[in-house]
Design an enzyme around this catalytic site. Structure first.
Site, PDB file in Angstrom:
ATOM      1  CD  GLU A   8      56.660 -54.473  -4.409  1.00  0.00           C
ATOM      2  OE1 GLU A   8      57.893 -54.372  -4.440  1.00  0.00           O
ATOM      3  OE2 GLU A   8      55.918 -53.528  -4.716  1.00  0.00           O
TER       4      GLU A   8
ATOM      5  CG  ASP B 117      54.850 -49.337   0.357  1.00  0.00           C
ATOM      6  OD1 ASP B 117      54.888 -48.683  -0.683  1.00  0.00           O
ATOM      7  OD2 ASP B 117      55.396 -50.442   0.492  1.00  0.00           O
TER       8      ASP B 117
ATOM      9  CD1 TRP C  21      61.526 -45.923  -2.029  1.00  0.00           C
ATOM     10  CD2 TRP C  21      63.657 -46.444  -2.455  1.00  0.00           C
ATOM     11  NE1 TRP C  21      61.829 -47.072  -1.335  1.00  0.00           N
ATOM     12  CE2 TRP C  21      63.133 -47.411  -1.587  1.00  0.00           C
ATOM     13  CE3 TRP C  21      64.989 -46.551  -2.852  1.00  0.00           C
ATOM     14  CZ2 TRP C  21      63.875 -48.486  -1.107  1.00  0.00           C
ATOM     15  CZ3 TRP C  21      65.738 -47.619  -2.393  1.00  0.00           C
ATOM     16  CH2 TRP C  21      65.185 -48.576  -1.528  1.00  0.00           C
TER      17      TRP C  21
HETATM   18  C1  FRU Z   1      56.128 -51.401  -2.228  1.00  0.00           C
HETATM   19  C2  FRU Z   1      57.569 -51.632  -1.784  1.00  0.00           C
HETATM   20  C3  FRU Z   1      57.621 -52.751  -0.765  1.00  0.00           C
HETATM   21  C4  FRU Z   1      58.881 -52.439  -0.013  1.00  0.00           C
HETATM   22  C5  FRU Z   1      58.879 -50.936   0.008  1.00  0.00           C
HETATM   23  C6  FRU Z   1      60.239 -50.307  -0.068  1.00  0.00           C
HETATM   24  O1  FRU Z   1      55.902 -50.136  -2.733  1.00  0.00           O
HETATM   25  O2  FRU Z   1      58.364 -51.912  -2.900  1.00  0.00           O
HETATM   26  O3  FRU Z   1      57.602 -54.036  -1.322  1.00  0.00           O
HETATM   27  O4  FRU Z   1      58.884 -52.972   1.273  1.00  0.00           O
HETATM   28  O5  FRU Z   1      58.114 -50.521  -1.110  1.00  0.00           O
HETATM   29  O6  FRU Z   1      60.175 -48.940   0.146  1.00  0.00           O
END
Ligand code: FRU
Length: 509
Positions: free
Chosen positions: A230, A48, A72
């Protein structure tokens, strides 16, 4: 030949050169999908966009970043700035994980009045409000492992200090409790935090960014319920002198074409409650690759949006070995009355015109079956294409290369919908979902065809009917797409394109 005091023989020189050339081609292969006009991290993972704030001539872009790998992982806030939203300067990481956890998504504000008290010697603090995600708490099965925290900068965003009173908003026992987007609500002289709380939005208020009280909840009966909510955003926009409030809520999964996507509501906000105009679910983008998009703060009445050009369904698998993840083009959000409703329309920011090279325009071309749209040399990627016709009928645009890869998008009259077919667009093997056909209802009305398309090395973004229907998809051709064809449907073999304008764009790297 000698380097320092070492004698290099011709044989050794040959070996060295071949290593160099090999190294270069490996590097070229690893970089082959690097977008030229989209933001990407120099290396490693991004998701994000975060903390977007405009201050003293600079657009700050922070982003979810894992500098330790291509998937990730423990989240940091990477950082870049731009003076024109197109050319980005990479800067050192701003926020690192700490004893309270990883640094998840959030926002940043200019605390002009120094309500937080972080300002010193007349220096205005920039304040970042983010989620601390505690992986140990998560592992232990607790329900309060996400909390909201602050960091501030007194040097215009260059360096950041975490507040020693963190977290400032403690979790009441909601597993998904994150992604604070904060704005100053002038009427009530208070900060409003819009927070994603599982399948709801919760609004909090604060006089000083440090103490927060709950105002209300939104979302039990509205919008998409197929996944977790989110990355929300709340802001006012004006239309014909009237102020409307826009609430963006990203959702994963549950988007119209699968996986992650962004929905929006338009209504009213009275400082405590958000009331939508109706209960319809509307989507910012029907492609599968525009997620977690929110807007810059401190840009006055102009609302500039950017999303993550990816989808959680396959984000960890896309074939970009040097980095993973990109941002969408920056886009301006505006309101428009269409079909008797007030809707959001999305258009790429005008700053993109600064990288326009000489365009080629053609008018009144009759298309029978299939026409190579831009004659002559292969297309340069990236480029912009504008198409207009008096009649919107079945058509397909096909981006192609000499290896037979095809990315096809267009309009289907029967279903009154736009589509993108990337099933034969190159490497689609990394995830079975990637091949699916994506469709989008035509939201605009009227007879005319009006389309703006931006193509980069590995993405297409199209804005139909003045930006009422938007689709963003990534794709991974074996070689750059370098031709574009326009195909008419069987029922309209004599399509007349009133205008076709092809504009190659200068790389922004
Ligand atoms: C959205 C998300 C958010 C979170 C972040 C973690 O893509 O899942 O809700 O803060 O990514 O990287």
């Amino acid at each position: 030949m000698s380097i320092g005091n070492k004698i290099i023989t011709p044989v050794l020189l040959g070996i060295l050169l071949s290593y160099h050339v090999q190294g270069q081609s490996v590097q070229k292969e690893r970089e082959k999908y690097r977008p030229q006009i989209h933001f990407t991290p120099q290396t490693h993972w991004m998701n994000d966009p975060n903390g977007m704030v405009y201050y003293k001539g600079k657009y700050h872009l922070f982003y979810q970043h894992f500098p330790g790998g291509n998937k990730w992982g423990p989240m940091h806030w990477g950082h870049a700035t731009s003076t024109d939203l197109v050319h980005w300067k990479h800067l050192p990481i701003s926020l690192y994980p700490d004893s309270l956890g990883y640094i998840f998504s959030g926002s940043a504000v200019v605390d002009e009045k120094n309500t937080s008290g972080f300002g010193k010697d007349g220096k205005v603090p920039l304040v970042a409000i983010f989620t601390h995600h505690d992986p140990k708490g998560e592992k232990a099965g607790r329900n309060d492992f996400q909390n909201q925290s602050l960091a501030y900068s007194l040097d215009e965003g260059n360096s950041w200090t975490k507040y020693d009173g963190n977290p400032v908003l403690r979790n009441p026992g909601i597993v998904d409790f994150r992604d604070p987007k904060v704005m100053w609500y002038e009427v009530g002289k208070k900060w409003i935090m819009t927070l994603a709380t599982k399948v709801r939005i919760t609004f909090y208020a604060s006089p000083n960014l440090k103490e927060w009280t709950k105002e209300s909840e939104f979302g039990a009966h509205e919008g998409g319920l197929g996944g977790v909510w989110e990355c929300p955003d709340l802001f006012p926009l004006k239309l014909e002198g009237k102020t409307y409030w826009v609430l963006i809520v990203n959702i994963n999964p549950g988007a119209p074409n699968g996986g992650s996507g962004g929905q929006y509501f338009i209504g009213d906000f009275d400082g405590k409650h958000f009331t939508p105009g109706d209960n319809k679910t509307r989507w910012l983008d029907y492609g599968t690759d525009d997620y977690a998009g929110i807007t810059w703060s401190n840009t006055g009445g102009r609302k500039i949006f950017m999303g993550w050009m990816n989808n959680w369904t396959y984000a960890n698998e896309v074939p970009t070995p040097s980095w993973r993840g990109a941002a969408t083009l920056p886009r301006e959000l505006k309101l428009e009355k269409a079909n008797g409703e007030v809707l959001l329309k999305t258009i790429p920011v005008k700053e993109l015109n600064n990288i326009a090279l000489k365009s080629v325009s053609q008018s009144n071309i009759q298309v029978k079956n299939r026409l190579k749209l831009v004659q002559g040399n292969p297309l340069k990627s990236p480029f912009k294409l504008e198409l207009q016709a008096d009649q919107l009928k079945d058509f397909a645009l096909s981006l192609e290369n000499e290896l037979g890869d095809k990315l096809i998008f267009g309009y289907n009259e029967k279903t009154n919908s736009y589509f993108i077919d990337r099933s034969k667009s190159g490497d689609v093997s990394f995830n079975p979902e990637f091949k699916k056909l994506h469709t989008a209802p035509r939201i605009g009305s009227g007879k005319k065809m009006d389309l703006i398309v931006y193509v980069d090395v590995a993405s297409v973004e199209f804005f139909a009917d003045g930006g009422l229907t938007v689709m963003t998809d990534v794709f991974f051709p074996q070689k750059p797409m370098n031709q574009v064809y326009f195909k008419t449907g069987a029922s309209n073999a004599g399509y007349i394109l009133k205008k076709v304008k092809y504009t190659p764009l200068k790389s922004a790297l």
